[in-house]
Design a protein around this motif. Structure first.
Motif, mmCIF file in Angstrom:
data_model
loop_
_atom_site.group_PDB
_atom_site.id
_atom_site.type_symbol
_atom_site.label_atom_id
_atom_site.label_comp_id
_atom_site.label_asym_id
_atom_site.label_seq_id
_atom_site.Cartn_x
_atom_site.Cartn_y
_atom_site.Cartn_z
ATOM 1 N N ARG A 41 0.842 -1.216 0.000
ATOM 2 C CA ARG A 41 0.000 0.000 0.000
ATOM 3 C C ARG A 41 0.866 1.251 0.000
ATOM 4 N N LYS A 42 1.909 1.251 0.826
ATOM 5 C CA LYS A 42 2.793 2.414 0.915
ATOM 6 C C LYS A 42 3.537 2.611 -0.409
ATOM 7 N N ALA A 43 3.992 1.505 -1.009
ATOM 8 C CA ALA A 43 4.708 1.608 -2.289
ATOM 9 C C ALA A 43 3.811 2.224 -3.357
ATOM 10 N N ALA A 44 2.505 1.941 -3.280
ATOM 11 C CA ALA A 44 1.571 2.493 -4.272
ATOM 12 C C ALA A 44 1.307 3.969 -4.009
ATOM 13 N N ALA A 45 1.399 4.391 -2.760
ATOM 14 C CA ALA A 45 0.943 5.744 -2.397
ATOM 15 C C ALA A 45 2.052 6.787 -2.290
ATOM 16 N N THR A 46 3.308 6.395 -2.179
ATOM 17 C CA THR A 46 4.354 7.378 -1.894
ATOM 18 C C THR A 46 4.625 8.319 -3.082
#
Ligand code: 13P
Ligand code: SF4
Length: 298
Positions: A41-46
């Motif tokens: 999720r973080k990789a998609a949002a950063t």
């Protein structure tokens, strides 16, 4: 060394993600530590330009699938996953030819090639939700037979399994759990879904790595036997300093999760070394499977 890494991260406009099994010195400087679901999720949002991934190869691939415009660095290229290597795209194609048409649910602990042939991905945190999200009542779940059997025990769906497993979790025996219970009779036994199904039956709680951290924080109990890779003891203890955590077995160590060192991170950031990039013809179908998973997960 830690200050140097933080400075390099700033210079590169990079974010550092670390899996919950990584060594303490790496977890301590990461921007985010988490389980596979939280990290993807973080990789998609950063909005960072570079993702420095401290974990294993499939995790960096998932970041590249989700964020193709970013540079994804894995400081050690040989940090692989033994379970992900237990299935190939060719093997999956052959298996599908032997079954009636059905969706394929693939654990994120798999290569991008295998994700590209799959209907939807799952993680240990959302496998039941993903299985229930499908219209079909029958599916093939790859590559982890233990995760598939756990999902089958929690749903009415018919789940065909692939014969893969994580050696680190497979090694945990009922005798190990019995011995840990005798040594710590007051403790709650938490097991990861990657453990064998006889271990699931002995568990008080079955959860992903971050699920275990949340459970321990919310519970009234003060002692826990941890049935997953031993690296999780560090974040559990850090988040719950007044509680006690005991490994279910001293054998539960994933060597691949321990390969990256602070020196490797410096080298990777200084030289932009260790880039992981998934080719577009694989990335597009793999992205569909990962995005479907994220869409059905709370
Ligand atoms: P989670 O972080 O999803 O619990 O996965 C465990 C694991 O084996 C990752 O390699
Ligand atoms: Fe793969 Fe198991 Fe290591 Fe996770 S703990 S990276 S599933 S071998």
């Amino acid at each position: 060394m830690k200050e140097k890494i933080r400075e390099l991260l700033k210079q590169r406009n990079a974010i550092m993600l670390a899996h919950n099994y990584q060594p303490p010195e790496i977890q301590d400087i990461a921007d985010l530590c988490g389980d596979s679901l939280e990290l993807s999720r973080k990789a998609a949002a950063t909005d960072a330009e570079v993702i420095l991934f401290c974990g294993v190869h499939f995790m960096a691939e998932t970041a590249s699938i989700l964020s193709p415009q970013k540079t994804v660095l894995l400081p050690r290229h040989d940090a692989g996953c033994l379970m992900a290597d237990m299935i190939t795209a060719e093997g999956l194609t052959d298996k599908l030819a032997s079954l009636p048409p059905m969706p394929v649910v693939t654990y994120v602990n798999s290569t991008a090639d295998v994700k590209a042939l799959s209907t939807i991905c799952c993680t240990s945190a959302n496998v039941v939700q993903v299985a229930n999200s499908l219209d079909e009542d029958e599916m093939l779940m790859t590559p982890d037979r233990n995760l598939a059997m756990y999902a089958a025990s929690q749903t009415d769906k018919k789940i065909h399994t692939w014969d893969g497993y994580c050696p680190t979790h497979e090694w945990l025996t009922p005798q190990d759990v019995q011995a840990a219970r005798e040594a710590h009779p007051e403790a709650v036994f938490m097991a990861h879904p990657e453990c064998r199904s006889e271990i699931h039956k002995m568990a008080d709680v079955i959860a992903s790595t971050s699920g275990m951290i949340r459970h321990a924080a919310a519970a009234d109990e003060k002692a826990f036997i941890v049935g997953t890779e031993s690296g999780l003891i560090y974040p559990l203890q850090k988040a719950n300093p007044d509680k006690h955590f005991y490994p279910a077995s001293e054998k539960m160590i994933c060597r691949n999760m321990k390969k990256i060192t602070l020196e490797d991170i410096v080298h990777s950031l200084e030289n932009m070394a260790g880039e992981v990039k998934v080719p577009e013809d694989i990335r597009i179908p793999a992205l569909q499977a990962v995005e479907r998973m994220l869409a059905v997960t709370d």
